[in-house]
Scaffold this motif. Structure first.
Motif, PDB file in Angstrom:
ATOM      1  N   ALA A 230       0.858  -1.194   0.000  1.00 29.74           N
ATOM      2  CA  ALA A 230       0.000   0.000   0.000  1.00 29.74           C
ATOM      3  C   ALA A 230       0.890   1.239   0.000  1.00 29.74           C
ATOM      4  O   ALA A 230       1.163   1.829   1.043  1.00 29.74           O
ATOM      5  CB  ALA A 230      -0.919  -0.007   1.215  1.00 29.74           C
TER       6      ALA A 230
ATOM      7  N   GLU B  73      -8.603  14.708  -3.563  1.00 32.99           N
ATOM      8  CA  GLU B  73      -9.130  13.482  -2.964  1.00 32.99           C
ATOM      9  C   GLU B  73     -10.642  13.598  -2.807  1.00 32.99           C
ATOM     10  O   GLU B  73     -11.142  14.591  -2.270  1.00 32.99           O
ATOM     11  CB  GLU B  73      -8.475  13.215  -1.604  1.00 32.99           C
ATOM     12  CG  GLU B  73      -6.969  13.001  -1.658  1.00 32.99           C
ATOM     13  CD  GLU B  73      -6.585  11.707  -2.355  1.00 32.99           C
ATOM     14  OE1 GLU B  73      -7.443  10.807  -2.495  1.00 32.99           O
ATOM     15  OE2 GLU B  73      -5.419  11.605  -2.787  1.00 32.99           O
TER      16      GLU B  73
ATOM     17  N   SER C 283     -14.543  11.284  -2.182  1.00 31.73           N
ATOM     18  CA  SER C 283     -15.223  10.085  -1.727  1.00 31.73           C
ATOM     19  C   SER C 283     -16.651  10.147  -2.254  1.00 31.73           C
ATOM     20  O   SER C 283     -17.375  11.113  -1.978  1.00 31.73           O
ATOM     21  CB  SER C 283     -15.213   9.997  -0.201  1.00 31.73           C
ATOM     22  OG  SER C 283     -15.750   8.773   0.243  1.00 31.73           O
TER      23      SER C 283
ATOM     24  N   THR D 190      -8.914   9.347  -6.291  1.00 32.39           N
ATOM     25  CA  THR D 190      -7.888  10.375  -6.371  1.00 32.39           C
ATOM     26  C   THR D 190      -7.877  10.917  -7.789  1.00 32.39           C
ATOM     27  O   THR D 190      -7.788  10.148  -8.751  1.00 32.39           O
ATOM     28  CB  THR D 190      -6.500   9.821  -6.021  1.00 32.39           C
ATOM     29  OG1 THR D 190      -6.501   9.400  -4.649  1.00 32.39           O
ATOM     30  CG2 THR D 190      -5.422  10.876  -6.202  1.00 32.39           C
TER      31      THR D 190
ATOM     32  N   HIS E 194      -5.905  -0.303  -9.766  1.00 33.76           N
ATOM     33  CA  HIS E 194      -4.637  -0.873  -9.298  1.00 33.76           C
ATOM     34  C   HIS E 194      -4.663  -2.396  -9.242  1.00 33.76           C
ATOM     35  O   HIS E 194      -5.706  -3.040  -9.242  1.00 33.76           O
ATOM     36  CB  HIS E 194      -4.278  -0.297  -7.924  1.00 33.76           C
ATOM     37  CG  HIS E 194      -5.137  -0.802  -6.796  1.00 33.76           C
ATOM     38  ND1 HIS E 194      -4.921  -2.007  -6.174  1.00 33.76           N
ATOM     39  CD2 HIS E 194      -6.211  -0.251  -6.160  1.00 33.76           C
ATOM     40  CE1 HIS E 194      -5.806  -2.183  -5.209  1.00 33.76           C
ATOM     41  NE2 HIS E 194      -6.610  -1.136  -5.179  1.00 33.76           N
TER      42      HIS E 194
ATOM     43  N   ASN F 260      -3.462  -0.421  -3.137  1.00 31.25           N
ATOM     44  CA  ASN F 260      -4.375   0.707  -2.972  1.00 31.25           C
ATOM     45  C   ASN F 260      -4.360   1.542  -4.249  1.00 31.25           C
ATOM     46  O   ASN F 260      -3.690   1.186  -5.221  1.00 31.25           O
ATOM     47  CB  ASN F 260      -4.015   1.546  -1.734  1.00 31.25           C
ATOM     48  CG  ASN F 260      -2.659   2.229  -1.837  1.00 31.25           C
ATOM     49  OD1 ASN F 260      -2.038   2.300  -2.898  1.00 31.25           O
ATOM     50  ND2 ASN F 260      -2.173   2.746  -0.718  1.00 31.25           N
ATOM     51  N   ARG F 261      -5.069   2.651  -4.251  1.00 31.89           N
ATOM     52  CA  ARG F 261      -5.229   3.421  -5.484  1.00 31.89           C
ATOM     53  C   ARG F 261      -3.948   4.105  -5.935  1.00 31.89           C
ATOM     54  O   ARG F 261      -3.913   4.681  -7.023  1.00 31.89           O
ATOM     55  CB  ARG F 261      -6.363   4.435  -5.339  1.00 31.89           C
ATOM     56  CG  ARG F 261      -6.143   5.519  -4.290  1.00 31.89           C
ATOM     57  CD  ARG F 261      -7.429   6.313  -4.072  1.00 31.89           C
ATOM     58  NE  ARG F 261      -7.288   7.372  -3.090  1.00 31.89           N
ATOM     59  CZ  ARG F 261      -7.325   7.188  -1.769  1.00 31.89           C
ATOM     60  NH1 ARG F 261      -7.485   5.960  -1.283  1.00 31.89           N
ATOM     61  NH2 ARG F 261      -7.227   8.212  -0.941  1.00 31.89           N
TER      62      ARG F 261
ATOM     63  N   SER G  92      -7.939   7.611 -10.103  1.00 32.20           N
ATOM     64  CA  SER G  92      -7.622   6.282  -9.577  1.00 32.20           C
ATOM     65  C   SER G  92      -8.613   5.920  -8.474  1.00 32.20           C
ATOM     66  O   SER G  92      -8.927   6.744  -7.611  1.00 32.20           O
ATOM     67  CB  SER G  92      -6.191   6.252  -9.032  1.00 32.20           C
ATOM     68  OG  SER G  92      -5.808   4.935  -8.698  1.00 32.20           O
TER      69      SER G  92
ATOM     70  N   GLU H 236     -10.202   3.446  -5.366  1.00 37.06           N
ATOM     71  CA  GLU H 236      -9.921   2.531  -4.243  1.00 37.06           C
ATOM     72  C   GLU H 236     -11.105   1.585  -4.114  1.00 37.06           C
ATOM     73  O   GLU H 236     -12.165   1.978  -3.621  1.00 37.06           O
ATOM     74  CB  GLU H 236      -9.725   3.324  -2.961  1.00 37.06           C
ATOM     75  CG  GLU H 236      -9.287   2.484  -1.776  1.00 37.06           C
ATOM     76  CD  GLU H 236      -7.785   2.579  -1.534  1.00 37.06           C
ATOM     77  OE1 GLU H 236      -7.302   1.827  -0.688  1.00 37.06           O
ATOM     78  OE2 GLU H 236      -7.115   3.389  -2.198  1.00 37.06           O
ATOM     79  N   TYR H 237     -10.947   0.371  -4.563  1.00 35.84           N
ATOM     80  CA  TYR H 237     -12.043  -0.608  -4.477  1.00 35.84           C
ATOM     81  C   TYR H 237     -11.852  -1.497  -3.248  1.00 35.84           C
ATOM     82  O   TYR H 237     -10.747  -1.639  -2.723  1.00 35.84           O
ATOM     83  CB  TYR H 237     -12.130  -1.449  -5.755  1.00 35.84           C
ATOM     84  CG  TYR H 237     -10.845  -2.165  -6.141  1.00 35.84           C
ATOM     85  CD1 TYR H 237     -10.528  -3.424  -5.621  1.00 35.84           C
ATOM     86  CD2 TYR H 237      -9.951  -1.593  -7.050  1.00 35.84           C
ATOM     87  CE1 TYR H 237      -9.372  -4.085  -5.987  1.00 35.84           C
ATOM     88  CE2 TYR H 237      -8.786  -2.240  -7.408  1.00 35.84           C
ATOM     89  CZ  TYR H 237      -8.491  -3.494  -6.881  1.00 35.84           C
ATOM     90  OH  TYR H 237      -7.341  -4.149  -7.236  1.00 35.84           O
TER      91      TYR H 237
END
Length: 312
Positions: A33, A49, A51, A62, A81, A89-90, A110, A112-113
């Motif tokens: 990470a 950043e 969400s 991101t 990723h 991570n992303r 990018s 984050e899953y």
């Protein structure tokens, strides 16, 4: 393994990875990470950043864009990723799309899953699809051309990129301009010659691959979605131009070749590059090696031709 000599020398310096178990995964995850700050030092890049609302909680994104006045029609790279569906991570392998930002002025987003085994089934691909739809809906705000969204990923991210692209096609939503699948993790069945050939050897072995898929699928043996395991898709027609690459010395070699072959058989466009002597993730791990530089330059050349072919 018949490795490229330069890559073989680099590989000898890598630490030995213990057999993957739930216990060792917890120990490995922090090292898989990375942070992004070192890559952004001295680079003219703005970072944001975000969400966004997902189907089951928040999905972090991101956004990276060149500094300066924001254009209205930049290409967008949607980056997914790697990490075998279980780590990363992303910011993992983010240096690859950052090269495309530098070269093409692309906006990089990018995602984050959620990771397995905590999240299973379609959870990771659902998160990635949520991010893709958000990009399309916020194209004007991002300063991108909605007809120039390229979905790209490496390893597990390559498999998720393929799944997201299938999902967008089937749902008739986001018009993806191209997909870049780098050493993609496409097939849960592990039945190819290369998946058997690299049992117990390599950066990502057959046993590691089996563990990653088992974490994602749990005890599920049937009714596995082609969005999760894209090689299961019966129809590979009407996909965007596709770039697939990988190494000759990796588990995913044959499923990559099969996926490209089936795209051609369906009348589609696919560029396939299997780099002799390359192992899984070689150009991400050792980007300055000669073979890695050739792989990255060839990928960039394909992207340049794709973007040049689009009407202004």
């Amino acid at each position: 393994m018949s490795l490229d000599p330069e890559l073989h020398a680099h590989l000898a310096d890598l630490p030995t990875i213990p057999p993957l178990t739930v216990e060792t995964l917890a120990q490995i995850r922090p090292f898989a990470a990375p942070t992004i700050e070192p890559l952004l030092e001295g680079r003219a890049v703005e970072r944001e950043e975000l969400s966004i609302d997902g189907s089951d909680g928040q999905v972090p994104l991101t956004v990276l864009r060149p500094t300066g006045p924001r254009p209205a029609n930049a290409p967008c790279v949607y980056w997914i990723h790697g990490g075998g569906m279980i780590m990363g991570n992303r910011f993992s392998e983010i240096d690859i799309p950052l090269e495309w930002l530098d070269k093409f002025g692309a906006v990089v987003v990018s995602v984050e899953y959620r990771l397995a085994p905590e999240a299973q089934g379609t959870a990771p691909v659902d998160d990635c699809y949520t991010g893709l739809v958000w990009i399309a809906e916020h194209a004007a705000e991002l300063g991108i051309d909605p007809s120039l969204i390229i979905v790209a990923g490496v390893s597990a991210g390559g498999g998720l990129a393929a799944g997201v692209t299938l999902m967008a096609r089937d749902r008739g939503t986001v018009p993806i301009a191209g997909q870049v699948l780098i050493g993609p993790m496409l097939d849960h069945r592990n039945s190819t010659t290369s998946s058997r050939q690299f049992s117990g050897q390599g950066v990502w072995t057959r046993e590691m691959n089996e563990f990653g898929w088992r974490c994602l699928l749990g005890g599920l043996d049937d009714d596995i979605s082609p969005y999760v395991s894209p090689s299961l898709a019966g129809d590979l027609s009407a996909l965007p131009p596709t770039y697939i690459d990988g190494g000759s010395e990796e588990v995913f070699r044959d499923e990559s070749v099969d996926y490209a072959t089936r795209i051609w058989a369906a009348g589609g466009h696919s560029d396939l590059h299997i780099w002799a002597g390359g192992f899984h993730g070689f150009d991400a791990l050792f980007p300055t090696a000669a073979l890695s530089a050739a792989a990255r330059a060839t990928r960039i050349g394909w992207l340049a031709r794709l973007l040049d072919a689009k009407p202004a």
